[in-house]
Design a protein around this motif. Structure first.
Motif, short mmCIF file in Angstrom:
data_model
loop_
_atom_site.label_atom_id
_atom_site.label_comp_id
_atom_site.label_asym_id
_atom_site.label_seq_id
_atom_site.Cartn_x
_atom_site.Cartn_y
_atom_site.Cartn_z
N MET A 1 0.83 -1.20 0.00
CA MET A 1 0.00 0.00 0.00
C MET A 1 0.86 1.26 0.00
SD MET A 1 -3.38 0.64 2.16
CE MET A 1 -3.77 2.29 2.61
N ARG A 2 0.22 2.36 -0.38
CA ARG A 2 1.03 3.57 -0.57
C ARG A 2 1.43 4.29 0.70
NH1 ARG A 2 -3.28 3.36 -0.87
NH2 ARG A 2 -4.86 3.09 -2.44
N ASN A 3 1.04 3.78 1.84
CA ASN A 3 1.36 4.49 3.07
C ASN A 3 2.40 3.75 3.89
OD1 ASN A 3 1.38 5.68 5.64
ND2 ASN A 3 -0.58 6.63 5.12
N PRO A 4 3.56 4.37 4.06
CA PRO A 4 4.66 3.69 4.74
C PRO A 4 4.52 3.72 6.26
CG PRO A 4 5.34 5.88 4.04
CD PRO A 4 3.92 5.72 3.61
N LEU A 5 3.60 4.52 6.78
CA LEU A 5 3.49 4.64 8.24
C LEU A 5 3.05 3.31 8.85
CD1 LEU A 5 1.77 8.12 8.51
CD2 LEU A 5 4.19 7.56 8.77
N PRO A 6 3.60 2.97 9.99
CA PRO A 6 3.34 1.65 10.56
C PRO A 6 1.88 1.40 10.95
CG PRO A 6 4.60 3.04 12.08
CD PRO A 6 4.53 3.76 10.78
N TRP A 7 1.16 2.41 11.44
CA TRP A 7 -0.18 2.10 11.95
C TRP A 7 -1.18 1.81 10.84
CZ3 TRP A 7 -4.71 5.01 11.33
CH2 TRP A 7 -4.55 6.25 10.71
N LEU A 8 -0.85 2.19 9.61
CA LEU A 8 -1.75 1.86 8.51
C LEU A 8 -1.57 0.42 8.04
CD1 LEU A 8 -2.18 4.90 6.17
CD2 LEU A 8 -3.92 3.48 7.28
N LYS A 9 -0.44 -0.18 8.39
CA LYS A 9 -0.20 -1.56 7.99
C LYS A 9 -1.29 -2.48 8.52
CE LYS A 9 3.81 -3.83 7.85
NZ LYS A 9 5.17 -4.25 8.26
N LEU A 10 -1.70 -2.20 9.73
CA LEU A 10 -2.78 -2.97 10.33
C LEU A 10 -4.00 -2.94 9.42
CD1 LEU A 10 -3.98 -4.45 12.79
CD2 LEU A 10 -4.79 -2.25 13.59
N HIS A 11 -4.35 -1.74 8.93
CA HIS A 11 -5.55 -1.62 8.10
C HIS A 11 -5.40 -2.38 6.79
CE1 HIS A 11 -7.79 0.96 10.66
NE2 HIS A 11 -6.77 1.76 10.80
N ALA B 47 -9.60 0.76 21.54
CA ALA B 47 -8.88 1.42 22.63
C ALA B 47 -9.05 2.94 22.54
CB ALA B 47 -7.41 1.05 22.59
N VAL B 48 -9.50 3.56 23.61
CA VAL B 48 -9.58 5.02 23.66
C VAL B 48 -8.16 5.57 23.73
CG1 VAL B 48 -10.52 7.00 24.91
CG2 VAL B 48 -11.77 4.83 24.91
N PRO B 49 -7.80 6.45 22.80
CA PRO B 49 -6.43 6.98 22.84
C PRO B 49 -6.20 7.82 24.10
CG PRO B 49 -7.68 7.98 21.02
CD PRO B 49 -8.60 7.05 21.72
N ALA B 50 -5.00 7.76 24.59
CA ALA B 50 -4.64 8.62 25.73
C ALA B 50 -4.78 10.08 25.32
CB ALA B 50 -3.20 8.32 26.17
N SER B 51 -5.02 10.95 26.30
CA SER B 51 -5.24 12.36 25.96
C SER B 51 -3.98 13.00 25.38
CB SER B 51 -5.74 13.13 27.19
OG SER B 51 -4.83 12.98 28.26
N ASN B 52 -2.84 12.39 25.59
CA ASN B 52 -1.62 12.93 24.98
C ASN B 52 -1.16 12.11 23.78
OD1 ASN B 52 -0.86 10.68 26.35
ND2 ASN B 52 0.98 11.56 27.29
N PRO B 54 -0.80 10.95 19.83
CA PRO B 54 -0.63 11.77 18.63
C PRO B 54 -1.98 12.09 18.00
CG PRO B 54 0.81 9.85 18.56
CD PRO B 54 -0.08 9.68 19.75
N VAL B 55 -2.09 13.26 17.40
CA VAL B 55 -3.35 13.71 16.82
C VAL B 55 -3.85 12.75 15.73
CG1 VAL B 55 -2.30 15.24 15.11
CG2 VAL B 55 -4.55 15.80 16.05
N GLU B 56 -2.95 12.11 14.98
CA GLU B 56 -3.37 11.16 13.95
C GLU B 56 -4.14 10.00 14.59
OE1 GLU B 56 -0.33 12.31 14.22
OE2 GLU B 56 -0.06 13.47 12.37
N GLU B 57 -3.65 9.57 15.75
CA GLU B 57 -4.32 8.46 16.43
C GLU B 57 -5.71 8.87 16.91
OE1 GLU B 57 -3.50 5.83 20.39
OE2 GLU B 57 -1.73 6.50 19.30
N GLN B 58 -5.80 10.11 17.40
CA GLN B 58 -7.10 10.59 17.88
C GLN B 58 -8.10 10.72 16.72
OE1 GLN B 58 -7.33 13.41 21.04
NE2 GLN B 58 -5.11 13.42 21.39
#
Lengths: 158, 158, 158, 158, 158, 158
Positions: A1-11, B47-52, B54-58
């Motif tokens: 996929m076109r997104n290298p960021l790790p958290w998108l790998k899950l998706h 999982a509810v993201p912690a208040s601190n 990263p904004v991408e996760e929120q």
């Protein structure tokens, strides 16, 4: 996929569906196809009033026929939508390897549903039901279930 | 019934459905109820993201949660609509004699589906699925079919 | 769930509506029922063209009739939906005690709306409007309001 | 076309509605506007959970808030649609002569409904309800009826 | 504007759209208008079967005609909705100053779309397409773009 | 039925569309894809309020974010539906011969639209727009038109 960021790998791993909720069942397309068939049966069984029939009878005929055609149209559309969901949301590349005709099967099924809108044709309606059954067989095989619809005749009724 | 005119007598006999097409199947309500349950599962597993965090996760969390809630809402509504169709279009006075609790059963089922919209409650979701199963059992019994949904677990998935 | 109390009891107290927003009004069902009646009036007033009438006249007739039937169908469906919302979302167990025929009243109203789809029948249409008025009377009585719809005739028009 | 007379003139006389069915009532827009207002009330009454609140409470909050926002959005849209129907289908050139601000009134009402989507603003919601009331007053005046909505407060509830 | 509060001033400045997303394009209304025109063409090209024609031919005619009328109706409605969005969401007071006939233009366009529902009238359909083109010209002029739709004829087809 | 010829052959010749109306235009999918992209831009530009921000600010944020996510979802769905219509209704066997990757192209496009629902991902949104452009290029090539969308940037706005 076109997104290298790790958290998108899950998706990328799980994105086999739009939610993904994982709940699919070709029975919805099957019921829609059977409804199309029933409407063809009803339309063909409806006696066209003679041109000198009472006006009440002509209105009743027009009311009923218009409603049958609309229901046929709507359920053919439901069938098309449900098939598209199975095709693009459920089926994944590994399924395509196992069923190389998958795209062609769905493409023809969609076009067949379209023909059922355009015509009042019992053979085309029966073919649509049979086509959805074939797709259901493939679908359940990917889940290691042998497909059957034992109550199809009772559901269809008379 | 309230119409003394003779030609409506015919319609009173056959008016078991709006078309009447005669094709009903509680499986549509069942799939909707299972989807509601799956959404509750998904929401509770998120999982509810912690208040601190990263904004991408929120943002990803907000996007996903909003979509789960919407799908829960829509499928609870589909469930309500399908149950209403069974209740008012399929079931007839003779069924009511055999199942005197029919009205209460459906009324409670509709209200239960409403509570599933209002809450994120696994017990209420499971109760909705079980309620639709009980209604399906009654439905198929009127057609002399013993109801079972052998692929319910596979359909629900993980 | 977040509430340790017997959940059924809690929900019975608050679950009077899906949001709950608390805003209901049978006038929506009334307007839908009147629209059904108006369509029956329009359909019955539409002169069937002679079989040797100009083709333009036949097309105009078909266009108009199809539209009247569709609007009749849609507003009968709106009527059914709005009645279901009142029945299952607004009315609560305490209302049922005061109006023990509530379930039967709504069941018959839903079936009557269905018959208005199936037929072009002024008596059935008038009965649907009267039925919605009776339900409105019950609804407003639960709010200690004496129901009236003083502009019903003006709204219906000619 | 089947009418040899200057068609513009003919249509101006009769084209007061799409069917034409002649049944209009601003009460539908009014109920939608009141629902928008109720949602603003509900959203503003909803306590934001503390950042260290239990996760169940945070989920319940998110579920409820998402549903309130969606209902606000949908009923603001219903309000916009109903206003458009009144503006373009009901009102005719002779009304415009009597109410020269008609276009401006509706244009501002549509934009106000849009602002109610974009914001959670009790003043804007109340203004929307008042605007629909002013339009209802004009509407009923064209039918020689003095507009009133005596049950508006009971309908809105608490 | 009617809200004296300072924080609404911001919204007054930017509230040119419901989201606001800022993406508008009259091409959607244009395609809908062309579809209306195509349906009129199709309906007028459809041979009315003789009264002694085979029943299959009469059913095929009824099926096709009902579908053409429905598509005409739906796309006229899409056209009306899209025009309303442009009128009330996109256009702002400064546009009104530059185009003082804006309200009248849209009002007449909405009414013209309504007439296309009520009739099977090629002149009215062509006028609807031309009207949408005039609105598109105004729309793009506000964005300093000279409007053209070079593929309109290819899109319309035969 | 009314056609005695081998029905598959006949239908292959004419079944290029459900009506068939013959009016298709990938611009509808393009606008939907651009709207998805705009929503991603808006969501990413929306400042997450600090946990100690005033409650009004938190509500405004929640209201806006929920609306952006919903619009992103709806337009990704419109994009999927429009692509399905092009794939199964417009494209015919002769196109498949000329573009053997057609099925794969559409399958991937549908899945990409699904990923845009699941994520807030500018790269995925841009890829969706580019994919629709590639499909538009193929579509117009089958009509001997060189595709361009000169106002794409103006339409997208800021």
């Amino acid at each position: 996929m076109r997104n290298p960021l790790p958290w998108l790998k899950l998706h990328r791993a799980e994105a086999h569906c739009d939610i993904p909720c994982g709940i699919y069942d070709p029975i919805t397309a099957k019921i829609a196809a059977q409804t199309v068939q029933k409407m063809v049966l009803r339309i063909q069984a409806l006696a066209v009033p003679a041109s000198n029939a009472p006006v009440e009878e002509q209105r009743a005929y027009a009311n009923t026929l218009a409603r049958y055609v609309t229901v046929k149209e709507e359920h053919a559309e439901i069938c098309k939508k449900e098939l598209r969901i199975l095709w693009s949301d459920y089926f994944r590349p590994e399924h395509l390897q196992r069923y190389p005709d998958l795209h062609t099967t769905f493409w023809n099924a969609e076009k067949l549903a379209g023909r059922n809108k355009q015509n009042v044709d019992m053979a085309a309606a029966q073919e649509l039901v049979a086509t959805v059954d074939r797709i259901a067989q493939i679908f359940w095989a990917t889940k290691n279930v042998t497909y059957s619809d034992p109550n199809a005749t009772v559901r269809y009724g008379t």
